[in-house]
Design a protein around this motif. Structure first.
Motif, mmCIF file in Angstrom:
data_model
loop_
_atom_site.group_PDB
_atom_site.id
_atom_site.type_symbol
_atom_site.label_atom_id
_atom_site.label_comp_id
_atom_site.label_asym_id
_atom_site.label_seq_id
_atom_site.Cartn_x
_atom_site.Cartn_y
_atom_site.Cartn_z
ATOM 1 N N LEU A 6 -42.912 -0.280 -9.483
ATOM 2 C CA LEU A 6 -44.064 -0.535 -10.346
ATOM 3 C C LEU A 6 -45.274 -0.925 -9.506
ATOM 4 O O LEU A 6 -45.151 -1.693 -8.549
ATOM 5 N N ARG A 7 -46.452 -0.417 -9.886
ATOM 6 C CA ARG A 7 -47.695 -0.847 -9.262
ATOM 7 C C ARG A 7 -48.407 -1.863 -10.148
ATOM 8 O O ARG A 7 -49.213 -2.637 -9.684
ATOM 9 N N ASP A 8 -48.110 -1.794 -11.435
ATOM 10 C CA ASP A 8 -48.698 -2.701 -12.416
ATOM 11 C C ASP A 8 -47.573 -3.466 -13.109
ATOM 12 O O ASP A 8 -46.421 -3.402 -12.681
ATOM 13 N N GLU A 9 -47.909 -4.105 -14.212
ATOM 14 C CA GLU A 9 -46.927 -4.885 -14.966
ATOM 15 C C GLU A 9 -45.869 -3.986 -15.610
ATOM 16 O O GLU A 9 -44.716 -4.375 -15.766
ATOM 17 N N TYR A 10 -46.273 -2.772 -15.985
ATOM 18 C CA TYR A 10 -45.360 -1.823 -16.626
ATOM 19 C C TYR A 10 -45.818 -0.398 -16.345
ATOM 20 O O TYR A 10 -46.908 -0.172 -15.828
ATOM 21 N N ILE A 11 -44.941 0.566 -16.687
ATOM 22 C CA ILE A 11 -45.288 1.980 -16.656
ATOM 23 C C ILE A 11 -44.798 2.567 -17.966
ATOM 24 O O ILE A 11 -43.759 2.155 -18.493
ATOM 25 N N LYS A 12 -45.547 3.517 -18.506
ATOM 26 C CA LYS A 12 -45.130 4.151 -19.756
ATOM 27 C C LYS A 12 -44.068 5.202 -19.465
ATOM 28 O O LYS A 12 -44.017 5.787 -18.386
ATOM 29 N N LEU A 13 -43.220 5.427 -20.452
ATOM 30 C CA LEU A 13 -42.072 6.320 -20.286
ATOM 31 C C LEU A 13 -42.480 7.708 -19.806
ATOM 32 O O LEU A 13 -41.903 8.237 -18.859
ATOM 33 N N GLY A 14 -43.460 8.314 -20.449
ATOM 34 C CA GLY A 14 -43.904 9.656 -20.045
ATOM 35 C C GLY A 14 -44.391 9.685 -18.613
ATOM 36 O O GLY A 14 -44.085 10.617 -17.850
ATOM 37 N N GLN A 15 -45.114 8.656 -18.214
ATOM 38 C CA GLN A 15 -45.616 8.565 -16.843
ATOM 39 C C GLN A 15 -44.476 8.404 -15.848
ATOM 40 O O GLN A 15 -44.510 8.964 -14.746
#
Length: 69
Positions: A6-15
Motif C-alpha cells: 500500500l502507498r496510502d491508507e487503502y487501495i480500491k479493489l479494481g485498482q
C-alpha cells in the motif's frame, strides 16, 4: 501468492487487480467483479470500489494477492 504494498491508507479493489497485473484495464476489472469472479477474504465481492487495507487477500482466477500495509 503475490504481495501488493500500500502507498496510502487503502487501495480500491479494481485498482488492486490492475496493479497486480491480473486484469488489463479498469473495464476488465469491472466485469470480473460484476460477474462474481473476485473474492476478498474468501467472500465474493461485487463492489469495484471496495476499500482494501493491510492484511486483506484478493483471489481471482487461481491467483491470490495479499495487501501489505
Amino acid at each position: 501468492m503475490q504481495k501488493l504494498q500500500l502507498r496510502d491508507e487503502y487501495i480500491k479493489l479494481g485498482q488492486a487487480l490492475k496493479a497486480a497485473g491480473l486484469v488489463e484495464s479498469g473495464v476488465d476489472a469491472k466485469f470480473a467483479i460484476q460477474d462474481g469472479l473476485v473474492k476478498v477474504n474468501g467472500e465474493v465481492e461485487y463492489q469495484r470500489g471496495k476499500k482494501l487495507h493491510g492484511g486483506d487477500e484478493v483471489s481471482y482466477q487461481g491467483e491470490t494477492i495479499r495487501i501489505e500495509g
